[in-house]
Motif scaffolding. Structure first.
Motif, PDB file in Angstrom:
ATOM      1  N   GLU A   1      -2.962   4.950 -11.168  1.00 49.61           N
ATOM      2  CA  GLU A   1      -2.085   5.436 -10.102  1.00 49.61           C
ATOM      3  C   GLU A   1      -0.655   5.025 -10.371  1.00 49.61           C
ATOM      4  N   GLU A   2       0.253   5.885  -9.923  1.00 46.17           N
ATOM      5  CA  GLU A   2       1.660   5.520  -9.854  1.00 46.17           C
ATOM      6  C   GLU A   2       2.217   5.115 -11.211  1.00 46.17           C
ATOM      7  N   LEU A   3       1.837   5.932 -12.211  1.00 43.86           N
ATOM      8  CA  LEU A   3       2.349   5.726 -13.563  1.00 43.86           C
ATOM      9  C   LEU A   3       3.072   6.981 -14.036  1.00 43.86           C
TER      10      LEU A   3
ATOM     11  N   THR B   1       6.252   6.418  -9.922  1.00 50.57           N
ATOM     12  CA  THR B   1       6.002   5.034  -9.511  1.00 50.57           C
ATOM     13  C   THR B   1       6.520   4.764  -8.088  1.00 50.57           C
ATOM     14  N   LEU B   2       7.241   5.719  -7.522  1.00 51.74           N
ATOM     15  CA  LEU B   2       7.877   5.499  -6.210  1.00 51.74           C
ATOM     16  C   LEU B   2       6.904   5.545  -5.045  1.00 51.74           C
ATOM     17  N   LEU B   3       7.185   4.777  -4.019  1.00 49.03           N
ATOM     18  CA  LEU B   3       6.465   4.808  -2.753  1.00 49.03           C
ATOM     19  C   LEU B   3       4.955   4.758  -2.981  1.00 49.03           C
ATOM     20  N   SER B   4       4.494   3.555  -3.209  1.00 47.44           N
ATOM     21  CA  SER B   4       3.085   3.355  -3.546  1.00 47.44           C
ATOM     22  C   SER B   4       2.192   3.555  -2.330  1.00 47.44           C
ATOM     23  N   ALA B   5       0.917   3.732  -2.594  1.00 55.49           N
ATOM     24  CA  ALA B   5      -0.075   3.853  -1.523  1.00 55.49           C
ATOM     25  C   ALA B   5      -0.012   2.620  -0.613  1.00 55.49           C
ATOM     26  N   ARG B   6       0.175   1.466  -1.213  1.00 59.29           N
ATOM     27  CA  ARG B   6       0.211   0.233  -0.414  1.00 59.29           C
ATOM     28  C   ARG B   6       1.455   0.191   0.480  1.00 59.29           C
ATOM     29  N   GLN B   7       2.557   0.692  -0.034  1.00 60.79           N
ATOM     30  CA  GLN B   7       3.764   0.730   0.814  1.00 60.79           C
ATOM     31  C   GLN B   7       3.581   1.667   2.000  1.00 60.79           C
ATOM     32  N   VAL B   8       2.991   2.844   1.776  1.00 62.33           N
ATOM     33  CA  VAL B   8       2.860   3.763   2.916  1.00 62.33           C
ATOM     34  C   VAL B   8       1.816   3.253   3.908  1.00 62.33           C
TER      35      VAL B   8
ATOM     36  N   PRO C   1      -6.877   0.941  -1.319  1.00 60.03           N
ATOM     37  CA  PRO C   1      -5.714   1.577  -0.677  1.00 60.03           C
ATOM     38  C   PRO C   1      -5.305   2.879  -1.375  1.00 60.03           C
ATOM     39  N   GLU C   2      -5.395   2.896  -2.689  1.00 60.45           N
ATOM     40  CA  GLU C   2      -5.013   4.107  -3.424  1.00 60.45           C
ATOM     41  C   GLU C   2      -6.000   5.234  -3.113  1.00 60.45           C
ATOM     42  N   PHE C   3      -7.284   4.918  -3.051  1.00 61.80           N
ATOM     43  CA  PHE C   3      -8.254   5.958  -2.676  1.00 61.80           C
ATOM     44  C   PHE C   3      -7.975   6.467  -1.266  1.00 61.80           C
TER      45      PHE C   3
ATOM     46  N   VAL D   1      -5.171   6.630   0.459  1.00 64.22           N
ATOM     47  CA  VAL D   1      -3.959   7.454   0.607  1.00 64.22           C
ATOM     48  C   VAL D   1      -4.050   8.746  -0.195  1.00 64.22           C
ATOM     49  N   TYR D   2      -4.505   8.663  -1.443  1.00 64.21           N
ATOM     50  CA  TYR D   2      -4.448   9.858  -2.290  1.00 64.21           C
ATOM     51  C   TYR D   2      -5.700  10.723  -2.178  1.00 64.21           C
ATOM     52  N   ALA D   3      -6.848  10.124  -1.910  1.00 64.53           N
ATOM     53  CA  ALA D   3      -8.094  10.911  -1.881  1.00 64.53           C
ATOM     54  C   ALA D   3      -8.673  11.035  -0.479  1.00 64.53           C
ATOM     55  N   GLY D   4      -8.325  10.112   0.415  1.00 63.94           N
ATOM     56  CA  GLY D   4      -8.932  10.107   1.741  1.00 63.94           C
ATOM     57  C   GLY D   4      -8.271  11.081   2.696  1.00 63.94           C
ATOM     58  N   SER D   5      -8.860  11.192   3.887  1.00 65.66           N
ATOM     59  CA  SER D   5      -8.241  12.021   4.924  1.00 65.66           C
ATOM     60  C   SER D   5      -8.833  11.647   6.268  1.00 65.66           C
ATOM     61  N   SER D   6      -8.262  12.218   7.293  1.00 66.07           N
ATOM     62  CA  SER D   6      -8.720  11.903   8.643  1.00 66.07           C
ATOM     63  C   SER D   6     -10.173  12.319   8.853  1.00 66.07           C
ATOM     64  N   ARG D   7     -10.681  13.224   8.012  1.00 65.40           N
ATOM     65  CA  ARG D   7     -12.073  13.626   8.209  1.00 65.40           C
ATOM     66  C   ARG D   7     -13.037  12.489   7.906  1.00 65.40           C
ATOM     67  N   ASP D   8     -12.567  11.464   7.205  1.00 62.91           N
ATOM     68  CA  ASP D   8     -13.436  10.353   6.850  1.00 62.91           C
ATOM     69  C   ASP D   8     -13.536   9.294   7.942  1.00 62.91           C
ATOM     70  N   VAL D   9     -12.741   9.423   9.010  1.00 65.60           N
ATOM     71  CA  VAL D   9     -12.733   8.380  10.044  1.00 65.60           C
ATOM     72  C   VAL D   9     -14.044   8.409  10.825  1.00 65.60           C
ATOM     73  N   ARG D  10     -14.745   7.278  10.816  1.00 62.61           N
ATOM     74  CA  ARG D  10     -16.014   7.203  11.548  1.00 62.61           C
ATOM     75  C   ARG D  10     -15.827   6.592  12.932  1.00 62.61           C
ATOM     76  N   ALA D  11     -14.881   5.689  13.050  1.00 61.37           N
ATOM     77  CA  ALA D  11     -14.677   5.076  14.365  1.00 61.37           C
ATOM     78  C   ALA D  11     -13.258   4.575  14.498  1.00 61.37           C
ATOM     79  N   THR D  12     -12.789   4.569  15.745  1.00 62.75           N
ATOM     80  CA  THR D  12     -11.455   4.083  16.065  1.00 62.75           C
ATOM     81  C   THR D  12     -11.597   3.061  17.187  1.00 62.75           C
ATOM     82  N   ILE D  13     -11.015   1.900  16.961  1.00 59.07           N
ATOM     83  CA  ILE D  13     -11.227   0.762  17.860  1.00 59.07           C
ATOM     84  C   ILE D  13      -9.879   0.172  18.257  1.00 59.07           C
ATOM     85  N   VAL D  14      -9.671  -0.055  19.545  1.00 56.15           N
ATOM     86  CA  VAL D  14      -8.443  -0.714  20.013  1.00 56.15           C
ATOM     87  C   VAL D  14      -8.831  -1.938  20.835  1.00 56.15           C
TER      88      VAL D  14
END
Lengths: 425, 425
Positions: free
Chosen positions: A74-76, B321-328, B375-377, B379-392
């Motif tokens: 990633e990010e290369l 290399t800009l704006l990494s998955a971890r930064q976002v 984190p990279e998976f 941001v780049y491969a995941g999506s909201s469809r993968d959310v199984r639960a939301t907890i507050v």
């Protein structure tokens, strides 16, 4: 006769969506569209009035088996990405990896309403067999690098074995790119393609460096190269990326047999640049949409690709009127299918193949959607999570989370194991 | 004590993800993290080893009730969009529309793992009540335009009634923008904010024209304006958009109490430009992420926003290399929550609020994900469809497609009716 009942039908030839029943004959073709809830026959799917039926999505440039390489690097920068991460692992891939990685990609694409794709990689018999088994439609080619008669022969053997299979597989020739195949080999491939009536799938001007090479080294304009090598005269030419195709040479690729494939997310992720889609569309060039491989995207999600395409050019040109939802839906359906050489694929109309994505429009994001604005809702508010069913040639491949032609758990388990093998070795 | 069992835990303070059980106490705080499958207590959720637990996502700039206006006007320049489409409809909105539109937005956000948001609109008691009812966390303000003491008083009344409610609502003051509120009114609002210890949420330099107005009309640098009006001295300042904040004035907003909110998709869709995120992050400014309203996005999907942010700047600067998955991910979690003034929200650690998104990582797109690359998976491969639960705060709001605090069908039905009312009238 089987029926897709009570859906809201839209394709690129319609201004407004139309409520109706889609009747599909035994050859998998749409035989008629009737008023909603009026058709008789076996109910393949009941949309209940809150489901959109659109043409199955078309992914016009990918490398499906690269799902096994997803997230490996990633990010290369592109060259470090290729040389230190991708190539070493690719060298270890065996036919079984290509098969399982391809199947993993088909799972992902099918669940996102994709019915058709164009693929270039190697051990392509495996991808072809996976595609035939899954029931998808695809244009496949063996990627050829160098002046390599072994690879060319593999590509031709693939054509002998699979071209035209079940009416769902087209085999093309796959010279990789101008910078990986010598010009005389390109000429030979183009000549064989014309003789054998095969299409060609080619990487074209993805990076600025490639354009510079044309100018400084080959000393020929890109379009003169396409024409001089004979590529422009092959039955169907699919040019992937086209980020740096000169804007003043778009007239040269405005031809019925030539399609430029836009790969928005891959181009952004690798920092390759902005393809001149605005100008391509203004010129009337046929433009399709592709995800590229999962290693540089990292999703095989045409919804994501449509939305990104529609947004990125508005942003880049600071013009919110650019690249409409309707234009990207056309790119992602009929423009791609026709670009690969599939006939009567990509619209929902009588006599056309029943390749469909059925989309739930009852969710929160679709409140306000109606017959006038459905395409805009699909592109800007919709996503692959809304896909309820994916149908190719009248056969259901996926419905409400279940795969009807593939064993999801087995594929995930196998690819998980294969991933470990190729990373470790 | 309740337990989130056998999940892969990651937040912005971790390099690698950690398999574990999350123990939550009766105050809704994480009391400890134990080895996987070892904790005793009521099982709130069992991840089965194939679920990621990340901090709930934070949408730091939106206008939730604009879901009722989604898709009303597409592919128009900003001013035509506002004046011919958005404003006329907004003039017809009644409190019940604000309520239902807000609830519709909460449905969408909750299903995408969003636990916290910052909102500016009007009839904000309705949004506050919806948020309290749904169990989400939010920083809310009444948008103030002009030198309008009625609006300011509504904002202050909102603070009296809701600030601090259940520990989940923060009320801020909401001067709309420099071009809609006279300077002396801004000064008054900033002064009240300091007196009453309230934060401020402000639209800031979204379009180039606004920057030109500073130069040509106000004849003051944007940062001098922020300082001179007293805005820089309010307890928490949330500056939305910041597309045209001068790069050479980033030092001026690098302060513990100031957060710049990036709205990538809205900025692209309206053609507003590219915020200098690269430089903001280099300078160490606190940067958060927001969707903006559904009328200019058109999704309230922070996953989409993260991926778009990560891709668009790589593409624009041609630098992968800009704006990494971890930064976002940091922008979309702890940076946003702290920017609004929430304490101990946005990380998964002892003593912090148990605000979580639980994400299925067993699907096709996650083959290859492990503790090192989660984190990279995401941001780049995941999506909201993968959310199984939301907890507050340790309470489940959403699990496997079902809402536990909201009536989805009723909200969709009501908003469908309301949409018709406001469009027709």
């Amino acid at each position: 006769m089987s029926i897709i009942r009570d859906v809201l039908i839209w394709d690129s030839e319609r201004q407004n969506a139309e409520a109706g029943d889609i009747v599909i004959n035994d050859s998998g073709l749409v035989s008629e569209i009737l008023p909603p809830k009026s058709a008789k026959g076996e109910r393949l799917f009941d949309g209940g009035g809150y489901t959109a039926a659109i043409p199955g999505l078309v992914n016009s440039h990918t490398h499906v088996s690269m799902t096994l390489l997803r997230g490996l690097a990633e990010e290369l920068p592109l060259m470090r990405w290729l040389q230190t991460k991708i190539f070493p692992v690719e060298n270890r891939l065996l036919p079984q990896h290509i098969r399982s990685g391809g199947e993993l990609a088909l799972l992902e694409m099918i669940s996102g309403g994709v019915t058709c794709f164009a693929d270039m990689y190697y051990f392509m018999r495996e991808v072809a067999a996976a595609t035939v088994g899954a029931g998808m439609r695809a244009a496949l080619c063996r990627g050829i690098t160098g002046d390599d008669s072994k690879k060319l022969n593999e590509n031709l053997a693939l054509a002998d074995e699979f071209n035209g299979r079940d009416g769902r597989i087209i085999v093309q020739l796959g010279p990789h790119a101008p910078y990986t195949v010598p010009r005389d080999a390109i000429e030979k491939i183009a000549s064989i393609a014309r003789d054998k009536k095969l299409g060609v799938h080619f990487h074209w001007l993805e990076t600025e460096g490639e354009l510079e090479t044309f100018r400084d080294e080959y000393k020929i304009s890109p379009s003169d190269y396409l024409e001089g090598t004979g590529l422009l005269a092959v039955p169907k030419l699919l040019l992937a990326h086209c980020v740096w195709h000169p804007v003043d040479e778009l007239d040269r690729v405005k031809r019925d047999n030539v399609t430029l494939v836009h790969n928005p997310k891959s181009n952004l992720k690798l920092g390759s640049g902005y393809a001149p889609i605005k100008q391509m569309l203004e010129k009337g060039v046929n433009v399709a949409l592709g995800t590229d491989g999962a290693a540089s995207n990292n999703r095989l999600d045409v919804w994501d690709e449509m939305r990104t395409a529609a947004l990125m050019h508005k942003g880049y040109h600071k013009d919110p009127t650019l690249l409409s939802a309707r234009q990207v839906l056309k790119m992602a359906t009929v423009a791609g299918a026709s670009g690969m050489g599939f006939e009567r694929v990509g619209l929902i109309k009588k006599g056309w193949h029943a390749d469909l994505a059925l989309v739930n429009i009852a969710g929160p994001a679709y409140v306000g959607a109606d017959v006038t604005n459905l395409p805009e809702f699909l592109v800007y508010a919709g996503s692959s999570r809304d896909v309820r069913a994916t149908i190719v040639g009248g056969k259901i491949l996926y419905k409400d989370g279940r795969y009807l032609t593939m064993d999801r758990d087995e594929i995930i388990s196998k690819t998980t194991e294969h991933r470990k093998q190729i990373v470790k070795t």
